[in-house]
Every structure is written in C-alpha cells, then in structure tokens.
Design an enzyme around this catalytic site. Structure first.
Site, PDB file in Angstrom:
ATOM      1  N   LYS A  11       0.820  -1.218   0.000  1.00 32.76           N
ATOM      2  CA  LYS A  11       0.000   0.000   0.000  1.00 32.76           C
ATOM      3  C   LYS A  11       0.858   1.275   0.000  1.00 32.76           C
ATOM      4  O   LYS A  11       2.074   1.223   0.231  1.00 32.76           O
ATOM      5  CB  LYS A  11      -0.933  -0.045   1.213  1.00 32.76           C
ATOM      6  CG  LYS A  11      -1.960  -1.188   1.146  1.00 32.76           C
ATOM      7  CD  LYS A  11      -2.931  -1.141   2.330  1.00 32.76           C
ATOM      8  CE  LYS A  11      -3.962  -2.261   2.237  1.00 32.76           C
ATOM      9  NZ  LYS A  11      -4.966  -2.173   3.348  1.00 32.76           N
ATOM     10  N   TYR A  51     -12.493  -2.072  -3.905  1.00 27.68           N
ATOM     11  CA  TYR A  51     -13.043  -2.142  -2.543  1.00 27.68           C
ATOM     12  C   TYR A  51     -14.572  -2.052  -2.540  1.00 27.68           C
ATOM     13  O   TYR A  51     -15.161  -1.720  -1.497  1.00 27.68           O
ATOM     14  CB  TYR A  51     -12.440  -1.036  -1.679  1.00 27.68           C
ATOM     15  CG  TYR A  51     -11.032  -1.346  -1.196  1.00 27.68           C
ATOM     16  CD1 TYR A  51     -10.784  -2.446  -0.360  1.00 27.68           C
ATOM     17  CD2 TYR A  51      -9.958  -0.553  -1.552  1.00 27.68           C
ATOM     18  CE1 TYR A  51      -9.500  -2.738   0.093  1.00 27.68           C
ATOM     19  CE2 TYR A  51      -8.672  -0.834  -1.097  1.00 27.68           C
ATOM     20  CZ  TYR A  51      -8.456  -1.926  -0.273  1.00 27.68           C
ATOM     21  OH  TYR A  51      -7.184  -2.204   0.188  1.00 27.68           O
ATOM     22  N   ARG A  87      -2.043 -14.242   4.828  1.00 32.23           N
ATOM     23  CA  ARG A  87      -2.790 -13.543   5.884  1.00 32.23           C
ATOM     24  C   ARG A  87      -2.024 -13.645   7.217  1.00 32.23           C
ATOM     25  O   ARG A  87      -2.012 -12.702   8.007  1.00 32.23           O
ATOM     26  CB  ARG A  87      -4.202 -14.112   6.044  1.00 32.23           C
ATOM     27  CG  ARG A  87      -5.037 -14.081   4.775  1.00 32.23           C
ATOM     28  CD  ARG A  87      -5.841 -12.865   4.511  1.00 32.23           C
ATOM     29  NE  ARG A  87      -6.693 -12.374   5.537  1.00 32.23           N
ATOM     30  CZ  ARG A  87      -7.379 -11.240   5.406  1.00 32.23           C
ATOM     31  NH1 ARG A  87      -7.279 -10.499   4.294  1.00 32.23           N
ATOM     32  NH2 ARG A  87      -8.156 -10.809   6.369  1.00 32.23           N
ATOM     33  N   ARG A 104       2.487  -6.297   9.303  1.00 31.95           N
ATOM     34  CA  ARG A 104       1.770  -5.137   9.855  1.00 31.95           C
ATOM     35  C   ARG A 104       2.326  -4.729  11.223  1.00 31.95           C
ATOM     36  O   ARG A 104       2.424  -3.536  11.517  1.00 31.95           O
ATOM     37  CB  ARG A 104       0.278  -5.438   9.907  1.00 31.95           C
ATOM     38  CG  ARG A 104      -0.357  -5.327   8.505  1.00 31.95           C
ATOM     39  CD  ARG A 104      -1.738  -5.905   8.460  1.00 31.95           C
ATOM     40  NE  ARG A 104      -2.463  -5.548   7.234  1.00 31.95           N
ATOM     41  CZ  ARG A 104      -3.597  -6.124   6.864  1.00 31.95           C
ATOM     42  NH1 ARG A 104      -4.141  -7.068   7.611  1.00 31.95           N
ATOM     43  NH2 ARG A 104      -4.200  -5.759   5.746  1.00 31.95           N
ATOM     44  N   ASN A 114      -1.998   0.283   6.688  1.00 33.98           N
ATOM     45  CA  ASN A 114      -1.484  -0.962   7.276  1.00 33.98           C
ATOM     46  C   ASN A 114      -0.637  -1.771   6.293  1.00 33.98           C
ATOM     47  O   ASN A 114      -0.546  -2.993   6.393  1.00 33.98           O
ATOM     48  CB  ASN A 114      -2.623  -1.779   7.899  1.00 33.98           C
ATOM     49  CG  ASN A 114      -3.670  -2.198   6.891  1.00 33.98           C
ATOM     50  OD1 ASN A 114      -3.540  -1.901   5.702  1.00 33.98           O
ATOM     51  ND2 ASN A 114      -4.681  -2.896   7.345  1.00 33.98           N
ATOM     52  N   HIS A 117      -2.243  -5.516   1.594  1.00 34.35           N
ATOM     53  CA  HIS A 117      -3.530  -6.197   1.404  1.00 34.35           C
ATOM     54  C   HIS A 117      -3.250  -7.632   0.983  1.00 34.35           C
ATOM     55  O   HIS A 117      -2.314  -7.878   0.222  1.00 34.35           O
ATOM     56  CB  HIS A 117      -4.349  -5.520   0.298  1.00 34.35           C
ATOM     57  CG  HIS A 117      -5.451  -6.403  -0.241  1.00 34.35           C
ATOM     58  ND1 HIS A 117      -6.687  -6.472   0.353  1.00 34.35           N
ATOM     59  CD2 HIS A 117      -5.477  -7.279  -1.274  1.00 34.35           C
ATOM     60  CE1 HIS A 117      -7.434  -7.365  -0.301  1.00 34.35           C
ATOM     61  NE2 HIS A 117      -6.716  -7.863  -1.295  1.00 34.35           N
ATOM     62  N   GLU A 128      -9.540 -10.834  -7.682  1.00 34.81           N
ATOM     63  CA  GLU A 128      -8.608  -9.726  -7.491  1.00 34.81           C
ATOM     64  C   GLU A 128      -7.412  -9.851  -8.443  1.00 34.81           C
ATOM     65  O   GLU A 128      -6.946  -8.845  -8.993  1.00 34.81           O
ATOM     66  CB  GLU A 128      -8.153  -9.683  -6.030  1.00 34.81           C
ATOM     67  CG  GLU A 128      -9.286  -9.259  -5.101  1.00 34.81           C
ATOM     68  CD  GLU A 128      -8.954  -9.362  -3.612  1.00 34.81           C
ATOM     69  OE1 GLU A 128      -9.832  -9.047  -2.811  1.00 34.81           O
ATOM     70  OE2 GLU A 128      -7.817  -9.746  -3.259  1.00 34.81           O
TER      71      GLU A 128
HETATM   72  P1  RTP Z   1      -7.073  -6.162   3.344  1.00 32.34           P
HETATM   73  O1  RTP Z   1      -8.447  -6.424   2.750  1.00 32.34           O
HETATM   74  O2  RTP Z   1      -6.492  -4.829   2.937  1.00 32.34           O
HETATM   75  O3  RTP Z   1      -6.119  -7.296   3.173  1.00 32.34           O
HETATM   76  O4  RTP Z   1      -7.244  -6.033   4.916  1.00 32.34           O
HETATM   77  P2  RTP Z   1      -8.183  -6.825   5.878  1.00 32.34           P
HETATM   78  O5  RTP Z   1      -8.899  -7.927   5.174  1.00 32.34           O
HETATM   79  O6  RTP Z   1      -7.339  -7.144   7.055  1.00 32.34           O
HETATM   80  O7  RTP Z   1      -9.212  -5.681   6.275  1.00 32.34           O
HETATM   81  P3  RTP Z   1     -10.664  -5.329   5.675  1.00 32.34           P
HETATM   82  O8  RTP Z   1     -11.645  -5.448   6.784  1.00 32.34           O
HETATM   83  O9  RTP Z   1     -10.904  -6.085   4.401  1.00 32.34           O
HETATM   84  O10 RTP Z   1     -10.495  -3.790   5.358  1.00 32.34           O
HETATM   85  C1  RTP Z   1      -9.854  -3.369   4.193  1.00 32.34           C
HETATM   86  C2  RTP Z   1      -8.911  -2.242   4.515  1.00 32.34           C
HETATM   87  O11 RTP Z   1      -9.650  -1.110   4.941  1.00 32.34           O
HETATM   88  C3  RTP Z   1      -8.885  -0.369   5.886  1.00 32.34           C
HETATM   89  N1  RTP Z   1      -9.657  -0.262   7.122  1.00 32.34           N
HETATM   90  N2  RTP Z   1      -9.805   0.854   7.769  1.00 32.34           N
HETATM   91  N3  RTP Z   1     -10.550   2.848   9.620  1.00 32.34           N
HETATM   92  C4  RTP Z   1     -10.935   1.585   9.827  1.00 32.34           C
HETATM   93  O12 RTP Z   1     -11.594   1.243  10.779  1.00 32.34           O
HETATM   94  C5  RTP Z   1     -10.559   0.591   8.836  1.00 32.34           C
HETATM   95  N4  RTP Z   1     -10.884  -0.695   8.855  1.00 32.34           N
HETATM   96  C6  RTP Z   1     -10.312  -1.230   7.758  1.00 32.34           C
HETATM   97  C7  RTP Z   1      -7.581  -1.112   6.088  1.00 32.34           C
HETATM   98  O13 RTP Z   1      -6.614  -0.540   5.200  1.00 32.34           O
HETATM   99  C8  RTP Z   1      -7.944  -2.516   5.677  1.00 32.34           C
HETATM  100  O14 RTP Z   1      -6.805  -3.247   5.305  1.00 32.34           O
HETATM  101 MG    MG Z   2     -10.035  -7.680   3.353  1.00 34.65          MG
END
Ligand code: RTP
Ligand code: MG
Length: 140
Positions: A11, A51, A87, A104, A114, A117, A128
C-alpha cells in the site's frame, strides 16, 4: 496441497517509505513466490471498484483516498496454502493487534495505513488477480 495463488497489494504508506523490498523479503522468507508484480498509481475509479465490497462501510471514502495517495505495488503470490499463509504473514488488520514478526506489526502505521492487502478466500483471490493481471503477466 497443490500450489495456490493469492493477490497482494503493497500500500501507499509502504511505497512512500521505500520498504517494498523489506516486505518482499518477508514474503519470500515465508515460502511464498512473487510470480507477478507491478507498480501502479490507482485511479479513484479503480480503487472504488477494488473495494466495492466495503462501499457501505464508514471507512470507505478514507480508504479509497488513502489507496490513491501514492503508488502501490500489486502482486500475485504463489505457494502451498498461499491465501492463509499470506494472511498470517501480514498479521491482523489493526497493527496494534498484529502478532510480533508480522508485516503489519513491523511496518504498519495505523489500521488504515497498514502496509499490505491480501485476499481472504479462493474466490476473491481469483477475482482480485484478474482485476489487475492478464494471464500472460503471471509466470509461475
Ligand atoms: P485487506 O483487505 O487490505 O487485506 O485487509 P483486511 O482484510 O485485514 O481488512 P478489511 O476489513 O478487508 O479492510 C480493508 C482495509 O480497509 C482499511 N480499514 N480501515 N478505519 C478503519 O476502521 C478501517 N478498517 C479497515 C484497512 O486498510 C484494511 O486493510
Ligand atoms: Mg479484506
């Protein structure tokens, strides 16, 4: 288990700090192979499409703005159990909750910035990968 592929993004917070090589070293140390990689500047439209599943979430607009704030590196990773393994290497979404030694925990600045992804399931990984790469750009 057969080889599996997952999709990864390094990112903008990580490209800004010039640590893509350090992240790639952690990916490779975990036994994953980078079988496709390119550095791109996402448009707002491309990031919103990527997204789309999060578009009703309160963090959606901020997330899209962050993801277009600088270049990203998109990747296809290949290995045994690649989706779950990556992951694990990434660590929890919120770096404060991520395990020691994860990408992370080591590099992320916040829950949003973070650093990486990774796909969460075989169906999303396939979608994707197709969203960013043609078949002839992936060399396993
Ligand atoms: P990713 O999809 O990026 O691998 O991350 P993830 O599954 O761990 O998290 P996800 O729930 O899919 O959220 C996607 C990305 O959104 C941002 N985020 N911001 N401000 C907040 O509360 C918040 N929550 C999520 C993060 O960049 C996250 O990786
Ligand atoms: Mg995710």
């Amino acid at each position: 288990m057969a080889l599996q592929r997952t999709f990864s993004i390094i990112k903008p917070d990580a490209t800004a700090r010039n640590i893509t090589g350090k992240i790639n070293a952690m990916i490779e140390a975990a036994g994953l192979r980078i079988v496709a990689q390119k550095r791109v500047q996402l448009t707002r439209e491309k990031a919103e499409g990527f997204y789309a599943v999060h578009k009703e979430r309160p963090f959606f607009n901020d997330l899209v703005s962050f993801m277009i704030s600088g270049p990203v590196v998109v990747q296809v990773l290949e290995g045994e159990n690649a989706i779950a393994k990556y992951r694990e290497v990434m660590g929890a979404t919120n770096p404060e909750q991520a395990d020691e030694g994860t990408i992370r925990k080591t590099f992320a600045e916040s829950i949003e910035a973070n650093s990486v992804h990774g796909s969460d399931a075989p169906e999303t990984a396939a979608e994707e990968i197709k969203y960013f790469f043609n078949d002839d750009e992936i060399v396993g």
